[in-house]
Design a protein around this motif. Structure first.
Motif, PDB file in Angstrom:
ATOM      1  N   UNK A   1       0.841  -1.194   0.000  1.00  0.00           N
ATOM      2  CA  UNK A   1       0.000   0.000   0.000  1.00  0.00           C
ATOM      3  C   UNK A   1       0.873   1.239   0.000  1.00  0.00           C
ATOM      4  N   UNK A   2       0.313   2.290  -0.554  1.00  0.00           N
ATOM      5  CA  UNK A   2       0.930   3.609  -0.568  1.00  0.00           C
ATOM      6  C   UNK A   2      -0.088   4.565   0.019  1.00  0.00           C
ATOM      7  N   UNK A   3       0.072   4.888   1.283  1.00  0.00           N
ATOM      8  CA  UNK A   3      -0.923   5.728   1.944  1.00  0.00           C
ATOM      9  C   UNK A   3      -0.940   7.141   1.379  1.00  0.00           C
ATOM     10  N   UNK A   4       0.186   7.624   0.923  1.00  0.00           N
ATOM     11  CA  UNK A   4       0.219   8.955   0.323  1.00  0.00           C
ATOM     12  C   UNK A   4      -0.624   8.994  -0.950  1.00  0.00           C
ATOM     13  N   UNK A   5      -0.606   7.895  -1.690  1.00  0.00           N
ATOM     14  CA  UNK A   5      -1.379   7.805  -2.930  1.00  0.00           C
ATOM     15  C   UNK A   5      -2.733   7.163  -2.705  1.00  0.00           C
ATOM     16  N   UNK A   6      -3.026   6.818  -1.475  1.00  0.00           N
ATOM     17  CA  UNK A   6      -4.276   6.127  -1.083  1.00  0.00           C
ATOM     18  C   UNK A   6      -4.584   4.976  -2.039  1.00  0.00           C
ATOM     19  N   UNK A   7      -3.583   4.145  -2.242  1.00  0.00           N
ATOM     20  CA  UNK A   7      -3.708   3.030  -3.176  1.00  0.00           C
ATOM     21  C   UNK A   7      -3.129   1.767  -2.555  1.00  0.00           C
TER      22      UNK A   7
END
Length: 123
Positions: free
Chosen positions: A72-78
């Motif tokens: 997951x990439x929380x900055x990219x909400x993905x």
């Protein structure tokens, strides 16, 4: 409220790789555990992989361990699901989901679902 939109599904030959993505909207994305489920024709929806809100913990269904990786990439909400060494039995609609905890993903604690993306593995 969180909305989830999956993408990246498609047709791939057995032994190949595919990455599916789930884009989330909503301010609370980083507070949720995220997971992937799948449903094949005539079968019940099953858990595939999950990741904690911070990304430090993951777990997988036995059928995909060593072949699939969730991230997951929380900055990219993905959230992503990298699928390697695909088999025809991996063919299914893949759904993204959220829960309060990683444990909750596997114990009826899902609180949001995406619409799904089709993955087809040919033999």
């Amino acid at each position: 409220q969180v909305q989830l939109v999956e993408s990246g599904g498609g047709l791939v030959q057995a032994g190949g790789s595919l990455r599916v993505s789930c884009a989330a909207s909503g301010r609370t994305f980083s507070k949720y555990a995220m997971g992937w489920f799948r449903q094949a024709p005539g079968k019940e929806r099953e858990f595939v992989a999950g990741i904690s809100w911070g990304g430090g913990s993951t777990n997988y269904a036995d059928s995909v361990k060593g072949r699939f990786t969730i991230s997951r990439d929380n900055a990219a909400t993905t959230v992503y699901l990298q699928m390697n060494s695909l088999k025809p039995e991996d063919t299914a609609i893949y759904y993204c989901a959220t829960a309060q905890t990683l444990y909750g993903l596997r114990t009826m604690g899902v609180n949001h679902w995406g619409q799904g993306t089709q993955v087809t593995v040919s033999s």
